[in-house]
Design a protein around this motif. Sequence first.
Motif, PDB file in Angstrom:
ATOM      1  N   ASN A  70      49.141   8.030  14.857  1.00 51.19           N
ATOM      2  CA  ASN A  70      49.759   8.654  16.028  1.00 51.19           C
ATOM      3  C   ASN A  70      49.234  10.069  16.223  1.00 51.19           C
ATOM      4  OD1 ASN A  70      51.414   6.372  16.483  1.00 51.19           O
ATOM      5  ND2 ASN A  70      52.844   7.090  14.890  1.00 51.19           N
ATOM      6  N   ASP A  72      47.192  12.940  18.883  1.00 47.52           N
ATOM      7  CA  ASP A  72      45.953  12.872  19.654  1.00 47.52           C
ATOM      8  C   ASP A  72      44.743  12.932  18.715  1.00 47.52           C
ATOM      9  OD1 ASP A  72      43.796  13.127  21.283  1.00 47.52           O
ATOM     10  OD2 ASP A  72      44.610  14.776  22.494  1.00 47.52           O
ATOM     11  N   SER A  92      46.306   6.308  20.558  1.00 51.99           N
ATOM     12  CA  SER A  92      45.739   7.490  21.208  1.00 51.99           C
ATOM     13  C   SER A  92      44.296   7.154  21.525  1.00 51.99           C
ATOM     14  CB  SER A  92      45.821   8.666  20.221  1.00 51.99           C
ATOM     15  OG  SER A  92      44.682   9.494  20.285  1.00 51.99           O
ATOM     16  N   GLY A 111      44.123   3.436  23.862  1.00 51.19           N
ATOM     17  CA  GLY A 111      43.581   4.648  24.474  1.00 51.19           C
ATOM     18  C   GLY A 111      42.099   4.396  24.694  1.00 51.19           C
TER      19      GLY A 111
END
Lengths: 253, 571, 434
Positions: A70, A72, A92, A111
Motif C-alpha cells: 500500500n 504510493d 498503487s 494502478g
Amino acid sequence: MQTVTLSLKEKNTIPIEADAINPDNFASKSKDDIAAIMVWYGNAQSPIGDLFDVSIDGSDSAGNTKIIINGDVSRVKRIGQDMSAGEIVINSSVDMHCGSNMTGGKITINGDADSWLGCEMKGGEIELNGNGGYYVGGGYRGEACGMKGGKITVTGNVRDYLGEHICGGEIVVKGDVGLLPGISNSGGKIVIEGNTTMPASEMKSGTIIVKGKVAELMPTFKEDGTEEVDGVTYRKLLGDVNIAGSKGVLLVK
Amino acid sequence: MSELLIKNAVVCDPINKINCEKMDISVKDGKIVDSVSSGAKVIDAGGKLTMAGGVDGHTHCAGKINVGRFMSPHDMRMTNVPGLSGKEAPTATTRAQVGYNTPNAFAIGYRYAKLGYTTIGEAAIPIIGARHTHEEFEAIPILDKFGLTLFGSNWQVMEYIRDDEPEKLAAYVAWGLKASRGYGIKIVNPGGGEAWGWGKNVSGLDDPVPNFDVTPAQIVVGLAEANEKLNLPHSIHLHCNNLGKPGNYETTIATMKLLENIKSKRDRQVLHVTHVQFNAYGGTSWRDFESAAPQVSDYINTTDHMTFDLGQAIFGPAMTMTADGPVEYSNSRMLHAKWSNMDVELEDASGVVPITYSPKNFVNAVQWAIGLELALLVKDPWKVMFTTDSPNGGSFVNYPEAYTYLMSAKRRAEVIETLPEMALGRMNIPGIDRELDLYELAIMTRAMQSKMYCMDTKGHIGVGADADIAIYDLKPDSVDTSVEYAAVKKAFSGATYTIKGGEVVVKDGEITMTPEGRTYWVNAKMPQAVNDAMQVDLVQKFKRYYTVNQANYMVEDAYLPHPVEITTEAI
Amino acid sequence: MAVITDAICSLCGSLCDDITVTVENNVITDVERACILGRNKFVGMFLHDRIESPMIRKNGELVDVSYEEAIDEAAKILVNSKRTLSYGWCSTSCEAISKAIQLAEETGSLIDSTANVCHGPSALAVQEKGGPSATLGVVKNRADLIIFWGCNPAHAHPRHMSRYSSFSKGFFTQKGRKDRKMVVVDVRKTDTAKLADKYVELEQGSDYLYLAAIRSIVNGHEDVVPEVVAGVPKEEIIEVANTLKEAKFSCIFYGMGVTQSRSKYKNGDMVSSLISDLNQHSKSVMIGMRGHYNVTGFGQVATWETGFPMAIDFTRGAPYYNPGETGANDVLVRGDVDAAIIAAADAGAHFPQESLKYLAKIPVIQIDPYANPTTELSDVVFPAAVVGVEAEGTAYRMDGISLRMKKLIDTKFKTDEEITVDLINKVRELKGGA
Ligand code: SF4
Ligand SMILES: [Zn+2]
C-alpha cells in the motif's frame, strides 16, 4: 498462509530498488526479519522497516506467501523481480521492472506500471489493472530473448515495444499499444484488442493478433487469405519476409 | 627495493628442466636471484605447485574486444564462471568489474592474475588503430602486455611483394611495428582482408588478391622472409586462409609446408599457426564435417619449423572477433547473429559476431574435440600453445576447466557422454588416452611462450627471470590429476599467490594490489638508406589514400607509460 | 611566432588532422584548412566569454572564490548526494573522461554523455544488430555510392564531403565525385541534398517503414511492398534498392534525422539489417555522423572501463546500463537524482524544458571553459582549459580512429582532467574523514 503488508511511509523521489520484495525472500520470516531486509535507496541501502510499515499474519512457504503493498510506490522499482511463487498485490502505481525475470506466482497491480514490466519473465502471471510503459514483456539491452513464458494481462494501454524479442508466453492488452509491438517475436503470442502501429516487425515465429486498427502495416508481410479465431475473421499475414525461415503469423482486421 | 623468499615451493619450470621439485625461490627488485638476505620477506609455499606466471600468447584483450563489449551489454551480466565473471562492485583495491566474454579492462587484469597469468599478448593490432589498443593496455592492471601487428592485407606490403622489393618490405614492417608499438607480425587470412573490401574473399593460397596481383602464398612467404631479415623475436603469427570451412585442413597443411625452408638466426620456430582448431576441419560441407586433427597433427609431428595454438572451444556463449572480415560476415548470416564489421583503410578488415557452442550441436561438439585432439596428438608439447583464442573459442576464465580436459581422460569421457551420437563418429578424442601432466601443462601455458616469443625473462623462474610467479593449491607429490580434476580446476581458478614483478598481487584467489604492467614492443633497425627509400613510397600513401596524416599516425610515447623496447638489428 | 602543422580540429566528429595554426604571443592568429566551424573554435575562443575564476553561488549570485573553496564545495555536494548525475564529457579528452568515470564510480553516481541527445540510439541499434562499418579512408578509396541519411554534412561537418566522402579522391576513386553516386534521404531538401544525384524525401518519422521496404526488395520480396511507402512511390523505392544492390561499395552515413525521429534506435537497427542484406549482393557499410568531436571517445573509454558506452549507473556499485531508465534526461525528467555535475557540454542549451526545470532545483557543478546557459543553473563553476587548443589529449573520430590532440597555446586554466582528479581526491578525503 502468510500475508505480509507493506505500506510506504513517505513517498520518495529518488527511486527505491526493491528486488528484495518478493515472496521467496519473505516466506516464513518474522516481521522483524522482514523489516531488516535491505533495499537500495539511492546509492545506499536501507532496511525495509525504515521505509515501510510492515505487518504480518501467519508464516508459510513462498507459494503460500502473499505480499500486499500500500501507499504510493510509483517510485519503487523491481518489486517481485525474480519471484518464483506466491502472490504480490500492489494497490498503487508501481515503478520500473516490476516482476522482471519472474518464474512463477502472480503479481496484481491496481494502478499503472512503468517500463520493463515482466521483462524477461519465464513463468507466472502479471495482471496490470491500469496502463503500462515501454517494453512490457520485453528483453534487456542486447539480449536475444524477452519474455519466455507466463502471461501478462493489461487492462489499459501500453507504450512502445510491447513484447520486444518475446520468445514465449502470452501478452494480452485490452487497450491501445504504441509503436512496434512484438518486434522480433520468436515464439510468443500477443493479443492487442485496441489499436497499434507497425506490429510484428522482424517476427520470426509466434502469433500476433490485432483486433483494433493497425496504423501502418510493415511492408514485409505476405497475404495468406483469412483465418477465424473465436468466431472473428482476420486477414492472415505471414512474415516477416526479411527474416530467414520466418513462420510468424500476424492477424489483422 | 624489496626482497622475497619463497620457501617449500614445488616448482614446475620446464625451461630450466625442473619437474616439480621442492626448492626455495629468491626474489630481489622484481627479479629471480640466487639468494636474498635474511631480511627478506618469507612466503611459505607449503609444498604447493609453483610455476612461472602464465603467458597467454594469443588473446583478444584490447582494441577489437571493445567492439564486442559495445554490442553486448547482455554479456556484462553473464555469470557463467562463478568468481571470474559477471558484475562486481568496486572495492578498496579493485575497480568495478563486469562481463564474461568481453569483460571490462580492469576485470581482464584481475581475472588473468587470479588464474596465475602475468603476461598477455593481444593477437591483432591494426596500425591505424594502435593508439586505441595501447589506451586499453594501459587500463588493464597488473599484467605485462604485448601485441601483434596486422600486415596480411596491407597495401604497402602487397605492393612490395608484388614488385619484389624485399628490403623495402622489411623496412616497412619495421616502421609498422614502430608506428603501432607492436611486438611481431600478425597475418590474418592473407589477402582476404583486401578482397573483403569488395565483399569477396580469397579461396586459398594461390588465389590472387583482387587488383594487387599477389597471392596469399606470396604474402605469407614474403612476410616470413622479412620477419627473419629483421631478426624479430617472434616468427610470423598466422591465421590461415579458409578458416572455419569444412575441408580447410588441406589449406592449413599446405600453408605450414610453404614455410619449411625459411631459416631463422634465432632459436625458435619460423611459423606460428594460430587457433588451429578452426583450421583443422575435414569433410566437404557441414553435412559430412569431421575432425581433421589427425592429418594436421601427423604433419606437425614430422616437422620442427613451427608452433601452433589450439583455439580450444568451450561449451556455452562466446564472442568471435577477428581481422578475418569475410568469415565474420558468413558467421553472422549462418547463425542469424548480430554482426559488427570494421574495414581498415589500406590495411585490413575485421568483424565481431557472438556465438554459442552447444554440446547438443554436432558441429560444435566436433569443434570441441578437435582442439583437444590437436593438443594430445601432437607429441611434442613445446610446439603447442594452450589457448581458447579468447573469447573466440570461449572466455579465458574457462582455462582451468579446459586444463582438466587435457589432464584427465575420465573428465573427457564425462563430457563425451553428453555429445550427440552423430558427433562421436566424426571425432577421435574418445580413442585418445593421453593425459598431460603438470610439467606438460606448464610447457603449454608458459614455458613454450618464453621460447616462441624469445622472451627470456618470461615463462620461467630461473635466475634473471622476472619474478612473475604463480603458486597453486595443489600438492604435486600427492595429487592424481587424472582423477582429481575438480581439485585441479579449483586450484587453477584462484591462485594461492600470484606474484608479479616481485609483488604479491593475488592471495588466496583475491586481488591484493594492482600495480601497472609494462608494454613490450620491438624496434627493428634497418639501414637508413632503405628506410629513406621506403619512406618515399609511404609518403605517397599518406598523401593520396590515408585519411590520417603521417605526423598523426604513429603511436606517441604518451601511450606507453611503461614501455619495454626490444631492439633488433637487420641481417 | 610559431607555426604548428598537422594540428587536429577538435570541433566536429570529422576530427580533421591537417590544420596549420599560427601562434603569436600565445594567441592564435591564423588557421589554415579548417572550415568556418573549426576556425571559429580556434580563433573564436579569444572572442567568447571565458569563465575567469571558480565561482560559487551565494545568495543567488555566482561569486568568485578560490579554486580550493570551489573544490571543497563541489566535493561536499557529491558526498552528500544520494544519486548524482554526471553529464557531458564529450568536448574533452579521453583522459578526462576516464577520470570522470572514476569519480562517478567512487561517488555512486550515474554518468552519461551527450549521446543522450544525439547518437545514443545508434549504440542501442548496434546492441540489437551490430555495426557493420569501416574507417573513413575505406569510403574515400572505394565507395562508388554514398548515401547521407538524415544528416546535413554541408552544415554540420563541412569538410566531411571533401576529405572523406562525396568529393574525396582515392585509390579506386581517382576521379572523386565523378566516380561516385550520391543519394540524400531526408525530410527536407537540405544543402547537402542539393549536391546529390538523387534526393529522396520521406514523410516525417517514416524512415523505419522505408528501410523495411528497401530490404524487402533487396531480399527478393518486391511483391509484398505496397504502391506507396513513407510517401515514396514503389518504383522509386525499387530504384534506390537497385542502386544499392548494384553499387560496388556503398556507405550509408546516418545522422540525427535517423536516430532522433520516430522509432529512434529501431531505425538504426533497420539500417544495420539492410547493410547485412546488401552484403549478399555487394559491399556496404554504415557510419554514424557524430557531432561533438569526442562523443565517440566517451563511448570507447566508457565501454572498456565499465562495459557500457553511455548511461552508466553506479548507484548500486557495479555498473548498470539501461537507457530509457539511466539516461541523463530519463533521470532528470523523473527527478531521480539530487545533484548534477555537467562538464564539457551545454545541457542548458540542449536539454528539454522539463529536464532544465529539475536541474534548476538541484545543486549543479559545472566544468567548462565558457559561460553558457548551463552556468545559469550552476551552483559551483570551474573554468577549464580548452582541450585540443590549450591542452593535449586523445579524441576519437566518428569512425573510431583515435588521434592525439595537440596543445597549441599556454593557459592559466586547469584541464578537465586535473579538476576531476582534484575532485576525486577531495571526495576521498571527505569520505575517509566521515
Ligand atoms: S569539418 Fe569538423 S573537424 Fe573538420 S575543420 Fe570543420 S569543424 Fe573542424
Ligand atoms: Zn585470435
